[in-house]
Design a protein around this motif. Structure first.
Motif, PDB file in Angstrom:
ATOM      1  N   THR A 109      16.685   2.955   3.800  1.00 25.95           N
ATOM      2  CA  THR A 109      17.250   3.149   2.463  1.00 25.95           C
ATOM      3  C   THR A 109      18.320   2.117   2.124  1.00 25.95           C
ATOM      4  O   THR A 109      18.849   2.110   1.010  1.00 25.95           O
ATOM      5  CB  THR A 109      17.851   4.562   2.315  1.00 25.95           C
ATOM      6  OG1 THR A 109      18.787   4.808   3.371  1.00 25.95           O
ATOM      7  CG2 THR A 109      16.762   5.623   2.344  1.00 25.95           C
ATOM      8  N   GLN A 110      18.628   1.234   3.067  1.00 25.86           N
ATOM      9  CA  GLN A 110      19.575   0.152   2.784  1.00 25.86           C
ATOM     10  C   GLN A 110      18.924  -0.960   1.974  1.00 25.86           C
ATOM     11  O   GLN A 110      19.626  -1.771   1.362  1.00 25.86           O
ATOM     12  CB  GLN A 110      20.127  -0.434   4.096  1.00 25.86           C
ATOM     13  CG  GLN A 110      20.982   0.533   4.889  1.00 25.86           C
ATOM     14  CD  GLN A 110      21.481  -0.074   6.193  1.00 25.86           C
ATOM     15  OE1 GLN A 110      21.416  -1.300   6.381  1.00 25.86           O
ATOM     16  NE2 GLN A 110      21.980   0.739   7.096  1.00 25.86           N
ATOM     17  N   PHE A 111      17.588  -0.986   1.966  1.00 22.85           N
ATOM     18  CA  PHE A 111      16.903  -2.044   1.238  1.00 22.85           C
ATOM     19  C   PHE A 111      16.979  -1.798  -0.263  1.00 22.85           C
ATOM     20  O   PHE A 111      16.952  -0.651  -0.718  1.00 22.85           O
ATOM     21  CB  PHE A 111      15.429  -2.135   1.662  1.00 22.85           C
ATOM     22  CG  PHE A 111      15.230  -2.472   3.100  1.00 22.85           C
ATOM     23  CD1 PHE A 111      15.805  -3.615   3.639  1.00 22.85           C
ATOM     24  CD2 PHE A 111      14.486  -1.653   3.924  1.00 22.85           C
ATOM     25  CE1 PHE A 111      15.628  -3.938   4.966  1.00 22.85           C
ATOM     26  CE2 PHE A 111      14.290  -1.975   5.260  1.00 22.85           C
ATOM     27  CZ  PHE A 111      14.872  -3.116   5.783  1.00 22.85           C
ATOM     28  N   PRO A 112      17.051  -2.876  -1.064  1.00 23.54           N
ATOM     29  CA  PRO A 112      17.113  -2.732  -2.525  1.00 23.54           C
ATOM     30  C   PRO A 112      15.920  -1.949  -3.062  1.00 23.54           C
ATOM     31  O   PRO A 112      14.767  -2.252  -2.745  1.00 23.54           O
ATOM     32  CB  PRO A 112      17.091  -4.187  -3.023  1.00 23.54           C
ATOM     33  CG  PRO A 112      17.603  -4.997  -1.872  1.00 23.54           C
ATOM     34  CD  PRO A 112      17.116  -4.291  -0.641  1.00 23.54           C
ATOM     35  N   GLY A 113      16.184  -0.920  -3.851  1.00 20.11           N
ATOM     36  CA  GLY A 113      15.121  -0.157  -4.485  1.00 20.11           C
ATOM     37  C   GLY A 113      14.440   0.877  -3.613  1.00 20.11           C
ATOM     38  O   GLY A 113      13.488   1.533  -4.050  1.00 20.11           O
ATOM     39  N   VAL A 114      14.898   1.040  -2.371  1.00 22.80           N
ATOM     40  CA  VAL A 114      14.283   2.013  -1.460  1.00 22.80           C
ATOM     41  C   VAL A 114      15.180   3.242  -1.332  1.00 22.80           C
ATOM     42  O   VAL A 114      16.253   3.180  -0.727  1.00 22.80           O
ATOM     43  CB  VAL A 114      14.024   1.404  -0.066  1.00 22.80           C
ATOM     44  CG1 VAL A 114      13.437   2.461   0.874  1.00 22.80           C
ATOM     45  CG2 VAL A 114      13.076   0.219  -0.171  1.00 22.80           C
ATOM     46  N   ASN A 164       0.812  -1.215   0.000  1.00 18.86           N
ATOM     47  CA  ASN A 164       0.000   0.000   0.000  1.00 18.86           C
ATOM     48  C   ASN A 164       0.845   1.264   0.000  1.00 18.86           C
ATOM     49  O   ASN A 164       0.301   2.377  -0.064  1.00 18.86           O
ATOM     50  CB  ASN A 164      -0.937   0.008   1.220  1.00 18.86           C
ATOM     51  CG  ASN A 164      -2.034  -1.039   1.115  1.00 18.86           C
ATOM     52  OD1 ASN A 164      -2.552  -1.284   0.032  1.00 18.86           O
ATOM     53  ND2 ASN A 164      -2.382  -1.659   2.232  1.00 18.86           N
ATOM     54  N   VAL A 165       2.161   1.099   0.105  1.00 19.12           N
ATOM     55  CA  VAL A 165       3.064   2.253   0.085  1.00 19.12           C
ATOM     56  C   VAL A 165       3.422   2.590  -1.359  1.00 19.12           C
ATOM     57  O   VAL A 165       3.863   1.718  -2.110  1.00 19.12           O
ATOM     58  CB  VAL A 165       4.341   1.967   0.890  1.00 19.12           C
ATOM     59  CG1 VAL A 165       5.307   3.143   0.799  1.00 19.12           C
ATOM     60  CG2 VAL A 165       3.997   1.669   2.345  1.00 19.12           C
ATOM     61  N   SER A 166       3.235   3.827  -1.744  1.00 20.70           N
ATOM     62  CA  SER A 166       3.563   4.261  -3.101  1.00 20.70           C
ATOM     63  C   SER A 166       5.041   4.014  -3.390  1.00 20.70           C
ATOM     64  O   SER A 166       5.911   4.380  -2.602  1.00 20.70           O
ATOM     65  CB  SER A 166       3.246   5.748  -3.259  1.00 20.70           C
ATOM     66  OG  SER A 166       3.611   6.211  -4.547  1.00 20.70           O
ATOM     67  N   GLY A 167       5.318   3.362  -4.525  1.00 21.52           N
ATOM     68  CA  GLY A 167       6.695   3.094  -4.905  1.00 21.52           C
ATOM     69  C   GLY A 167       7.185   1.710  -4.555  1.00 21.52           C
ATOM     70  O   GLY A 167       8.306   1.334  -4.906  1.00 21.52           O
ATOM     71  N   ILE A 168       6.357   0.928  -3.848  1.00 22.09           N
ATOM     72  CA  ILE A 168       6.756  -0.431  -3.471  1.00 22.09           C
ATOM     73  C   ILE A 168       5.795  -1.442  -4.090  1.00 22.09           C
ATOM     74  O   ILE A 168       4.596  -1.426  -3.818  1.00 22.09           O
ATOM     75  CB  ILE A 168       6.783  -0.621  -1.945  1.00 22.09           C
ATOM     76  CG1 ILE A 168       7.791   0.330  -1.309  1.00 22.09           C
ATOM     77  CG2 ILE A 168       7.139  -2.070  -1.589  1.00 22.09           C
ATOM     78  CD1 ILE A 168       7.881   0.197   0.202  1.00 22.09           C
ATOM     79  N   GLY A 169       6.331  -2.326  -4.916  1.00 22.17           N
ATOM     80  CA  GLY A 169       5.546  -3.399  -5.503  1.00 22.17           C
ATOM     81  C   GLY A 169       5.874  -4.721  -4.837  1.00 22.17           C
ATOM     82  O   GLY A 169       6.653  -4.764  -3.878  1.00 22.17           O
TER      83      GLY A 169
END
Length: 207
Positions: free
Chosen positions: A110-115, A76-81
């Protein structure tokens, strides 16, 4: 909605496991499919999220119910699939993610991939106050039943280490990246394939 699947692990692929239930095989996409390596032909329960789009239907699977719940919230967070949400859950525990969100720890997120910073801030805005319940519990309890006996041989530990390297490769990391973190990973205090995979992902994130 399919809440969970209970059946025998029939096969494992790079991104999914196949669960046999009453003669029907369900393909379940998982963050770390090789965590089920030791349970092939054994009965397991996998909590599932049925993802439906116009052109696609997928079952995403999780060992813990809390992981499934957090996965749904992340979508439900914009930018996360789905792929991004799985990568986040594969890297650390629900507890750590909830703690970072509640403490507004953008650096950790922000350490997570794509975040990036924008997505991390959106995670905090959307989820803070909705994940606090997981800050007081560990989501890795089910792994205890899979811990190896303290007397397990070095050869067996080596096999698990090598399986973890294959799992990291299946998650998209290059041979060069895996080779870089291998010495540290070998020294990690791990007892299962899943432990090695999570430790490896953490090392990748640290750079």
């Amino acid at each position: 909605m399919i809440a969970f699947i209970e059946g025998k692990i029939d096969a494992i692929e790079e991104s999914s496991v196949f669960v046999l239930v009453n003669g029907i095989g369900y393909e379940v996409v998982c963050a770390n499919p090789y965590q089920f390596q030791q349970q092939i032909n054994e009965s397991v329960r996998i909590y599932t999220y049925h993802y439906v789009r116009e052109d696609q239907q997928l079952l995403y699977g999780f060992r813990q119910y809390e992981e499934k719940q957090l996965f749904a919230k992340l979508l439900n967070v914009s930018g996360i699939g789905p792929k991004g949400a799985l990568s986040i859950l594969a890297t650390t525990s629900v507890y750590d993610i909830a703690l970072a969100i509640e403490q507004e720890d953008e650096k950790f997120l922000t350490q997570f991939p794509g975040v990036g910073k924008k997505t991390a801030r959106q995670m905090i805005l959307d989820l803070k106050g909705n994940v606090a319940e997981w800050m007081n519990q560990s989501t890795d309890k089910s792994l205890n039943e899979n811990n190896l006996d303290e007397t397990q041989s070095t050869q067996s530990n080596q096999e698990e280490f090598e399986e973890a390297l294959e799992a990291l490769k299946a998650l998209g990391y290059s041979d060069r990246e895996i080779k870089r973190i291998s010495p540290q990973l070998r020294q990690a205090d791990c007892s299962t394939i899943d432990d090695y995979v999570k430790a490896g992902l953490s090392l990748m994130v640290q750079g």
